[in-house]
Design an enzyme around this catalytic site. Sequence first.
Site, PDB file in Angstrom:
ATOM      1  N   ASP A 295       0.742  -1.279  -0.061  1.00  0.00           N
ATOM      2  CA  ASP A 295       0.091   0.106  -0.082  1.00  0.00           C
ATOM      3  C   ASP A 295       0.882   1.186  -0.057  1.00  0.00           C
ATOM      4  OD1 ASP A 295      -1.977   1.589  -0.097  1.00  0.00           O
ATOM      5  OD2 ASP A 295      -3.343   0.842   1.500  1.00  0.00           O
TER       6      ASP A 295
HETATM    7  C1  BGC Z   1      -5.076   2.995  -0.108  1.00  0.00           C
HETATM    8  C2  BGC Z   1      -5.381   2.012  -0.708  1.00  0.00           C
HETATM    9  C3  BGC Z   1      -5.276   2.394  -2.293  1.00  0.00           C
HETATM   10  C4  BGC Z   1      -3.947   3.381  -2.416  1.00  0.00           C
HETATM   11  C5  BGC Z   1      -3.577   3.935  -3.695  1.00  0.00           C
HETATM   12  C6  BGC Z   1      -3.853   3.709  -0.261  1.00  0.00           C
HETATM   13  O1  BGC Z   1      -3.885   4.947   0.856  1.00  0.00           O
HETATM   14  O2  BGC Z   1      -4.783   2.287   1.304  1.00  0.00           O
HETATM   15  O3  BGC Z   1      -6.640   1.366  -0.803  1.00  0.00           O
HETATM   16  O4  BGC Z   1      -5.308   1.526  -3.372  1.00  0.00           O
HETATM   17  O5  BGC Z   1      -3.990   4.372  -1.759  1.00  0.00           O
HETATM   18  O6  BGC Z   1      -4.415   4.844  -3.955  1.00  0.00           O
END
Ligand code: BGC
Length: 749
Positions: A295
């Site tokens: 993430d």
């Molecule tokens: C979120 C994810 C997301 C990623 C990219 C993160 O902050 O937890 O779910 O896919 O950002 O945008």
Amino acid sequence: MTLKNTIIISALAISISMFGQTKKQNMLYKNPNTPIEKRVNDLLKRMTLEEKAGQLNQLNAGTETGPLAAHDQKVPNIADIKAGKVGSYLNLEGVALTMKYQKVAYEESRLGIPLLFAKDVIHGYKTIFPIPLAEACSWDLKIIEQAARVAALEASASGLHWTFAPMCDISTDPRWGRVMEGAGEDPYLGGLIGAARVRGFQGNLVDGKHIMACVKHFAAYGAVEAGKEYAHVDVSRFALWNKYLPPYKAAIEAGAATIMNSFNVFEGVPATANIYLNHTVLKQKFKFKGFAISDWDTYTEMINHGYSADKKEALEKVLNGGGMMEMNSSLTINLLPQLVKEGKVPIKVVDDAVKRILYYKFKLGLFDNPYRYCDFEKEKKDVFNTQNREIARKAAASSMLLLKNEKELLPLKTKTKVAMIGYYAKSKEDMFDFWIAKGDYRQAVSMLEGLSTKFPNLSYSDGYLADASTTDSLIQAALEAAKNADVLLVNIGLSGKKAGEDRSLASIKIADGQQQLLKALRKTGKPIVALISSGRPQVLTQITDLTDAILQCWIPGTETGNAVADVLTGVFNPSAKTVMSFPYDEGQIPVYYNYFNTGRPTTPNGSGDWFSRYRDIPNAPLFPFGYGLSYTSFEYSNLKIDKSEFSISENVNVSVSVKNTGKYDGEEIVQLYIRDIAASYIRPVKELKAFEKIALKVGEEKLIKFTLSANDFSFYDMDGNTLLEPGNFEIYVGGNSVEVSKLNLKLLK
Ligand code: BGC
């Protein structure tokens, strides 16, 4: 330059480029007729360590969806792409842009490895569907799959290859803002929905109309303490296997190409570097063949977690702990070669990750035609068209929950004089949440617009401000608008801006301002329909008696107004059932239907001393899991089982008759739950094991048959082994998790 010279130079250029072509064509990995595995191995052999690190590097190139660090690039760096230092971008989209950068990667980098373009396409790309939690309340796997397919069609037509969805995190805490992205509190239903979404996004993955799915957030991110975003997670392996893992597992089994490591820790180790999650569970138990993406910044966050002293140690632990592609933070590209050279990360670990990523680049056909997702015509034709919007409208209506309907107030006749009150009803901006990809709120149909077309005599007033507070003059104006109306439609709840990541709320009651407004309107004596907009179940206890009907509309997306109007006027008879319990009070949270009995069993609204209860509020939620009304009524009868004793390997057949006893054609979700009375690990008081959504005409009766097999009676031990134990079970069937009829059953050895 003479004409002759020009011809000679051009001929030379052509033959040089042809020579280049032939050389490239001779490379095994460039040959489309070679099996993918061979192409991957051939390419891998040619890659330098730096190029391998590049494949594990994903950078952001658009709106940030996490904190920005000083070093973060704002626009893609052409030199880095040419040097093979980037394998993927997130938030870089649109045919023109993706084509521009793909060209650099494919035509100007040494090995011509195409880029992967990814984005959070959570509930639609440009045509915005209801939030995933809402859609889940339809229990309609076909619609859910179709919604994901439309999202994939629009995203792929805009140059994208990959979405970071579905979110398969089970959560029982509506204070957590991200419950909007999931499928509610039940592991079984969550698994079916996760799998449907994967099928919708991915299709066969090779036709250029679908995109890779990403099962996230692995694992147990939905268990953040007290519903507080990014907070600590402390779950046992027993809970992990029985409650949290089933939806990820089902989505992976449906063929998801990728998974995302979660922000949280499991057993004291951040998920991104967690050997148990990434090796034991994912690779060994689930036999996952795709690749993992971290993430946002989770590699560097190892340091904040107190799990690594510096970036280098963080990367070492992540790579040895099963991390593969890194989102945003750039540790891999800067530090991986050094770690390998120092012997701290085995090259086979790096190769395994790179091979998995390359496999999907081949599978998507990008090596053979890197521009297959870059078609300006398709971008115009497939995105935000009437057909997609029609599907979104149906999905939105299917997700709306009728929670109360006194004296059959709804549906309304279009000639009814209605007043529409509520700031959010006209504010398109507040109607949309954060995860709207390319959705433009200005193109959406507000509640006010949708209802105005159905009810020409409608009067309108704000009633409260953007922050849900109110003033005497706003209340006066609302009363004025109500004067000539026969029915008051009051849109309350939460702005869409309060739903999603980093949107945890400690208080989820209906705002004081909105309560004051309802109290004032109540004094008019006119019937009130509450239309609730929100990305989570709120505490509705304070407003149930102030209203005659409640329609939980959630955050319905582009077609909000049209879908609400369809439901209110009976064009669409509501058929959704909630997939998250609506708490009676915040103090009950976490509240969920599949709880454990404890040694001093909880009774829903019982009295007496010395049992598990609160002294000031009931144990039962306000609206339980599986609950939702229709404009018609259904009667259940003749619950039967073919035998009362079964051998453990036999199928169990259960049947029930369901009749539409009301005045409208309608749909009912018939639900079957089991309870394992005594087992080697305690089992929940109810577990959903089957359901069927059926359509019944007025007066029609259907016999519904469920077949349960060994799988439905089994559960997991701490190590993820399946246990199937003989003994006594109870079977419950009904229209929600509380109003059920019961049967007994014995499983013999
Ligand atoms: C979120 C994810 C997301 C990623 C990219 C993160 O902050 O937890 O779910 O896919 O950002 O945008």
